[in-house]
Motif scaffolding. Structure first.
Motif, PDB file in Angstrom:
ATOM      1  N   GLY A   9       0.799  -1.224   0.000  1.00 35.40           N
ATOM      2  CA  GLY A   9       0.000   0.000   0.000  1.00 35.40           C
ATOM      3  C   GLY A   9       0.828   1.268   0.000  1.00 35.40           C
ATOM      4  N   PHE A  10       1.836   1.338   0.883  1.00 35.62           N
ATOM      5  CA  PHE A  10       2.616   2.578   0.961  1.00 35.62           C
ATOM      6  C   PHE A  10       3.475   2.767  -0.281  1.00 35.62           C
ATOM      7  CE2 PHE A  10       5.568  -0.529   2.596  1.00 35.62           C
ATOM      8  CZ  PHE A  10       6.828  -0.075   2.238  1.00 35.62           C
ATOM      9  N   LEU A  11       3.854   1.672  -0.964  1.00 34.35           N
ATOM     10  CA  LEU A  11       4.620   1.797  -2.205  1.00 34.35           C
ATOM     11  C   LEU A  11       3.767   2.394  -3.320  1.00 34.35           C
ATOM     12  CD1 LEU A  11       6.579  -1.596  -2.262  1.00 34.35           C
ATOM     13  CD2 LEU A  11       7.464   0.673  -1.665  1.00 34.35           C
ATOM     14  N   VAL A  12       2.551   1.887  -3.461  1.00 30.91           N
ATOM     15  CA  VAL A  12       1.686   2.430  -4.514  1.00 30.91           C
ATOM     16  C   VAL A  12       1.159   3.808  -4.115  1.00 30.91           C
ATOM     17  CG1 VAL A  12       1.065   0.151  -5.371  1.00 30.91           C
ATOM     18  CG2 VAL A  12      -0.425   1.272  -3.718  1.00 30.91           C
ATOM     19  N   GLY A  13       1.096   4.068  -2.813  1.00 30.86           N
ATOM     20  CA  GLY A  13       0.742   5.427  -2.381  1.00 30.86           C
ATOM     21  C   GLY A  13       1.766   6.430  -2.869  1.00 30.86           C
ATOM     22  N   ALA A  14       3.044   6.067  -2.752  1.00 29.71           N
ATOM     23  CA  ALA A  14       4.108   6.932  -3.251  1.00 29.71           C
ATOM     24  C   ALA A  14       4.022   7.067  -4.766  1.00 29.71           C
ATOM     25  CB  ALA A  14       5.466   6.376  -2.843  1.00 29.71           C
ATOM     26  N   ALA A  15       3.702   5.964  -5.445  1.00 27.08           N
ATOM     27  CA  ALA A  15       3.577   6.009  -6.907  1.00 27.08           C
ATOM     28  C   ALA A  15       2.404   6.893  -7.330  1.00 27.08           C
ATOM     29  CB  ALA A  15       3.399   4.595  -7.444  1.00 27.08           C
ATOM     30  N   ALA A  16       1.302   6.807  -6.600  1.00 27.71           N
ATOM     31  CA  ALA A  16       0.139   7.643  -6.914  1.00 27.71           C
ATOM     32  C   ALA A  16       0.469   9.126  -6.711  1.00 27.71           C
ATOM     33  CB  ALA A  16      -1.048   7.240  -6.032  1.00 27.71           C
ATOM     34  N   TYR A  17       1.203   9.414  -5.649  1.00 23.30           N
ATOM     35  CA  TYR A  17       1.634  10.802  -5.419  1.00 23.30           C
ATOM     36  C   TYR A  17       2.517  11.269  -6.573  1.00 23.30           C
ATOM     37  CZ  TYR A  17       3.619  14.914  -3.157  1.00 23.30           C
ATOM     38  OH  TYR A  17       4.010  16.207  -2.872  1.00 23.30           O
ATOM     39  N   ALA A  18       3.398  10.390  -7.042  1.00 27.06           N
ATOM     40  CA  ALA A  18       4.298  10.746  -8.138  1.00 27.06           C
ATOM     41  C   ALA A  18       3.520  11.036  -9.414  1.00 27.06           C
ATOM     42  CB  ALA A  18       5.307   9.622  -8.369  1.00 27.06           C
ATOM     43  N   LEU A  19       2.539  10.210  -9.725  1.00 26.13           N
ATOM     44  CA  LEU A  19       1.729  10.428 -10.924  1.00 26.13           C
ATOM     45  C   LEU A  19       1.005  11.768 -10.860  1.00 26.13           C
ATOM     46  CD1 LEU A  19       0.245   6.840 -11.317  1.00 26.13           C
ATOM     47  CD2 LEU A  19       1.551   8.046 -13.075  1.00 26.13           C
ATOM     48  N   THR A  20       0.454  12.066  -9.694  1.00 24.24           N
ATOM     49  CA  THR A  20      -0.337  13.283  -9.535  1.00 24.24           C
ATOM     50  C   THR A  20       0.517  14.538  -9.499  1.00 24.24           C
ATOM     51  OG1 THR A  20      -2.012  12.036  -8.307  1.00 24.24           O
ATOM     52  CG2 THR A  20      -2.020  14.437  -8.042  1.00 24.24           C
ATOM     53  N   ASN A  21       1.638  14.480  -8.800  1.00 24.31           N
ATOM     54  CA  ASN A  21       2.414  15.691  -8.538  1.00 24.31           C
ATOM     55  C   ASN A  21       3.688  15.834  -9.363  1.00 24.31           C
ATOM     56  OD1 ASN A  21       1.036  16.958  -5.966  1.00 24.31           O
ATOM     57  ND2 ASN A  21       1.110  14.754  -5.626  1.00 24.31           N
ATOM     58  N   ASN A  22       4.247  14.723  -9.823  1.00 28.77           N
ATOM     59  CA  ASN A  22       5.536  14.799 -10.500  1.00 28.77           C
ATOM     60  C   ASN A  22       5.455  14.752 -12.023  1.00 28.77           C
ATOM     61  OD1 ASN A  22       6.656  14.938  -7.974  1.00 28.77           O
ATOM     62  ND2 ASN A  22       7.365  12.827  -7.929  1.00 28.77           N
ATOM     63  N   PHE A  23       4.416  14.131 -12.567  1.00 29.92           N
ATOM     64  CA  PHE A  23       4.285  14.130 -14.019  1.00 29.92           C
ATOM     65  C   PHE A  23       4.288  15.555 -14.591  1.00 29.92           C
ATOM     66  CE2 PHE A  23       1.657  14.404 -17.843  1.00 29.92           C
ATOM     67  CZ  PHE A  23       2.395  13.589 -18.702  1.00 29.92           C
ATOM     68  N   PRO A  24       3.588  16.519 -13.971  1.00 26.48           N
ATOM     69  CA  PRO A  24       3.604  17.887 -14.517  1.00 26.48           C
ATOM     70  C   PRO A  24       4.986  18.543 -14.491  1.00 26.48           C
ATOM     71  CG  PRO A  24       1.744  17.600 -13.013  1.00 26.48           C
ATOM     72  CD  PRO A  24       2.634  16.403 -12.841  1.00 26.48           C
ATOM     73  N   LEU A  25       5.951  17.967 -13.773  1.00 33.80           N
ATOM     74  CA  LEU A  25       7.296  18.552 -13.688  1.00 33.80           C
ATOM     75  C   LEU A  25       8.195  18.154 -14.859  1.00 33.80           C
ATOM     76  CD1 LEU A  25       8.053  17.916  -9.888  1.00 33.80           C
ATOM     77  CD2 LEU A  25       7.017  19.944 -10.932  1.00 33.80           C
ATOM     78  N   LEU A  26       7.764  17.180 -15.664  1.00 40.26           N
ATOM     79  CA  LEU A  26       8.638  16.646 -16.705  1.00 40.26           C
ATOM     80  C   LEU A  26       9.052  17.674 -17.759  1.00 40.26           C
ATOM     81  CD1 LEU A  26       7.276  13.005 -17.187  1.00 40.26           C
ATOM     82  CD2 LEU A  26       9.120  13.837 -15.715  1.00 40.26           C
ATOM     83  N   PRO A  27       8.174  18.584 -18.186  1.00 36.83           N
ATOM     84  CA  PRO A  27       8.643  19.604 -19.147  1.00 36.83           C
ATOM     85  C   PRO A  27       9.811  20.426 -18.612  1.00 36.83           C
ATOM     86  CG  PRO A  27       6.252  19.533 -19.148  1.00 36.83           C
ATOM     87  CD  PRO A  27       6.706  18.652 -18.010  1.00 36.83           C
ATOM     88  N   ARG A  28       9.815  20.720 -17.311  1.00 34.23           N
ATOM     89  CA  ARG A  28      10.939  21.443 -16.702  1.00 34.23           C
ATOM     90  C   ARG A  28      12.206  20.602 -16.778  1.00 34.23           C
ATOM     91  NH1 ARG A  28      13.294  20.417 -12.030  1.00 34.23           N
ATOM     92  NH2 ARG A  28      14.494  22.026 -10.931  1.00 34.23           N
TER      93      ARG A  28
END
Length: 403
Positions: free
Chosen positions: A269-288
């Protein structure tokens, strides 16, 4: 009066207990984040933030070999996002790729067509042969960039000749060395493959970068493939994890192979929780991230440094020989800076935690080395001949010559 067993258990408890935290753990962690921000070796080195950890620890509690709610939710989301029927959470991209091949490949003999530079062929310890008994057919792209149907079609094995292993899978990688395969070429290969009853697998370790750079949806990018492996721990910055997607039948069998391979996990659970946070918050950072890589390329070109493979996404490969500098000199001097920079050869990778100042400091170091070489009387005539890999690879490790 405690019994002898009670005394012995107390002794064992003292022997067993351990504290892995240092006395300065919070400061150590802050230092690690700073170190990561100045490292261009890979995007696998990113570390969880306090915000990611806080979200992850709120995820569900369950055993994923049986059923884990947060994990099932993430698998379903990525399957829906990519237009596939089902998903499977795995600990690594290598396991994901190898389980995909093993699930598709039912009875040898068979072969897998892939790029000669691909992770599946070069960086997974011969897994296709070991796990699946598959022959690999590595192909060097004629255009030095990506495989096309013209590269693949003549190398596909078909027919009933008992001397050969018929091609069962074409495996592509996108991005490969940070470069993007044009979608029209992917479609052409897929149409050919499926018309010849050949399956398509995508090592999409950095497919998120393709979506961020091109604007194509994840479904568009994944539609040509029967299975796709999507890393969550590279560009997106999750601490661990990859999701394999495909049909329900495929994922049901892949889950079985995950258990056989030793990849069945418990409290995920905590592993996929981190992955879900990454999808939500880190994907928008890729253009930078892409902008930083392109800034690095621009700065190197202005200094006269050769570019072996340009920054299409988060990665570029460079050659300092035109300014009289060798890789080991840059690595050594970068490690000696007041605020050190970590690199290890021709590959430079930016990521979501890369510091823009680190990019400028790296370019400043290269500029200094160039000036020092010029002051010492170095000329182009002194340039050491550069050897090119038989695979037309662009990765060169920094090795200091021995005296």
């Amino acid at each position: 009066m405690p019994s002898a067993l009670d005394i012995r258990l107390a002794q064992l408890a003292e022997e067993v207990k351990v504290d892995v935290l240092t006395k300065t753990q919070d400061l150590d962690n802050a230092a690690k984040i700073e170190e990561v921000s100045r490292a261009f070796m890979s995007d696998t080195i990113t570390v969880p933030t306090k915000e990611m950890n806080a979200y992850a620890m709120r995820a569900s509690l369950g055993d994923d070999v049986y059923f884990e709610p947060s994990t099932a939710a993430l698998e379903a989301h990525i399957a829906q996002l990519t237009g596939k029927e089902a998903g499977l959470f795995l600990p690594s991209g290598t396991m994901s790729n190898q389980i995909a091949l093993r699930t598709h490949l039912e009875q040898p003999p068979y072969s897998v067509v892939c790029d000669a530079r691909s992770h599946i062929y070069r960086m997974e310890a011969g897994g296709a042969a070991f796990h699946s008994g598959a022959n690999s057919i590595p192909i060097i792209p004629e255009n030095d960039h990506h495989l096309t149907l013209e590269d693949i079609e003549p190398r596909v094995v078909s027919g009933t000749d008992v001397h050969v292993a018929p091609t069962r899978i074409i495996a592509l990688e996108n991005t490969l060395n940070g470069t993007i395969i044009p979608q029209e070429d992917v479609m052409a290969i897929s149409e050919y493959a499926h018309s010849h009853d050949i399956l398509m697998h995508l090592d999409g370790a950095r497919i998120w970068h393709v979506a961020a750079e091109t604007g194509l949806s994840m479904k568009e990018l994944c539609d040509p493939f029967d299975s796709v492996s999507l890393c969550l721990s590279k560009g997106l910055g999750a601490p661990i994890g990859t999701c394999l997607v495909g049909s329900k039948k495929f994922i049901t069998k892949a889950r079985w192979f995950r258990k056989l391979f030793g990849g069945g996990m418990r409290q995920t659970g905590f592993l996929v929780g981190a992955a879900a946070y990454a999808l939500t918050n880190n994907f928008p950072l890729l253009p930078r991230v892409h902008s930083l890589a392109k800034r690095m390329q621009q700065g190197l070109e202005e200094l006269g440094v050769g570019i072996l493979s340009p920054a299409e996404t988060c990665m570029l490969f460079y050659d300092p020989a035109p300014i009289g500098v060798e890789y080991w000199e840059i690595v050594e001097r970068a490690s000696q800076l007041q605020n050190p920079i970590k690199i290890n050869g021709s590959r430079l990778v930016t990521h979501i935690q890369t510091s823009p100042q680190a990019v400028e400091d790296f370019l400043g170091l290269v500029r200094t080395l160039k000036e020092e070489k010029a002051a010492s009387g170095w000329t182009v005539a002194d340039m050491r001949p550069q050897k090119k890999s038989v695979f037309r690879d662009v990765y060169v490790k920094a090795v200091k010559p021995t005296k």
